[in-house]
Scaffold this active site. Sequence first.
Site, PDB file in Angstrom:
ATOM      1  N   SER A 142       0.851  -1.188   0.000  1.00  0.00           N
ATOM      2  CA  SER A 142       0.000   0.000   0.000  1.00  0.00           C
ATOM      3  C   SER A 142       0.886   1.236   0.000  1.00  0.00           C
ATOM      4  O   SER A 142       2.058   1.178   0.414  1.00  0.00           O
ATOM      5  CB  SER A 142      -0.891   0.011   1.248  1.00  0.00           C
ATOM      6  OG  SER A 142      -1.515   1.270   1.431  1.00  0.00           O
ATOM      7  N   TYR A 155      -2.007  -0.643  10.376  1.00  0.00           N
ATOM      8  CA  TYR A 155      -1.980  -0.820   8.924  1.00  0.00           C
ATOM      9  C   TYR A 155      -0.645  -0.341   8.360  1.00  0.00           C
ATOM     10  O   TYR A 155      -0.032  -1.030   7.538  1.00  0.00           O
ATOM     11  CB  TYR A 155      -3.138  -0.051   8.294  1.00  0.00           C
ATOM     12  CG  TYR A 155      -3.350  -0.360   6.836  1.00  0.00           C
ATOM     13  CD1 TYR A 155      -4.038  -1.501   6.447  1.00  0.00           C
ATOM     14  CD2 TYR A 155      -2.876   0.492   5.842  1.00  0.00           C
ATOM     15  CE1 TYR A 155      -4.244  -1.793   5.100  1.00  0.00           C
ATOM     16  CE2 TYR A 155      -3.080   0.211   4.503  1.00  0.00           C
ATOM     17  CZ  TYR A 155      -3.766  -0.930   4.136  1.00  0.00           C
ATOM     18  OH  TYR A 155      -3.963  -1.210   2.807  1.00  0.00           O
TER      19      TYR A 155
END
Length: 247
Positions: A142, A155
């Site tokens: 990501s 995350y």
Amino acid sequence: MELAGKVAIVTGGASGIGFATAKAFLDKGAKVVIGDYNEEGGQQAEQQLKESSDEVAFVSVDVSREESVEKMVSATVERFGRVDIIVNNAGIGEFSVTHELTYEDYHKVIAVNQDGVFFGAKHAIKKMLEHGEGGAIVNTSSILGSVGEGGAFAYNASKGAVNLMTKSLALQYAEHKIRVNAVAPGYVETGLVNRETLGELYDVVIARHPVGRIGQPEEIAHAIVFLVENEFVTGTTIMVDGGYTTQ
């Protein structure tokens, strides 16, 4: 790598980037196993993809549990005879005030996003080494593996780890002709990220992308196909982010 006839596993393949990737592989002539925690969604995805190819199967998997991932890989070999490609795409997000984040919630994100990559790579590599013809691994990272986001502590941690796990695996298995890369999407239009779910934040998210929009799952899938096909690329993380991380 020529995709025709190759066997690929795509975790998180029931929807979004995973589904688009599975379809892209099938369109190239590969055989595909969709691994997903969502059994109903996985079965629906299998039926939808079978409209264009019979060489697709759904296997229920919880990527945070090693025994479940091992069973998925074994089921792939039982069905199609081998494993040539795995896309470790399954993941979950989180947005919270860090000092209120419980260990259980933190570890849930790590277990899926980070441990899932470890388990998938570990058991796919075992099968690739058995047939001795190399293979390709693509991990879904990501933009938040490279830049921080307030409230996305777990995350950020998980995706940053994926980037370095990718480099480590690439170095370790290059001599076996197993290439390992990652793709780092910006925000992508999915069932979880859209104008309806984000409301007024949708325009804020778009504004962070210099190209003036968020991505489409097929654009990420296209990058994944490139990473599998190009045999001179390993150990890299490709940003597919509309310029997000150039700022």
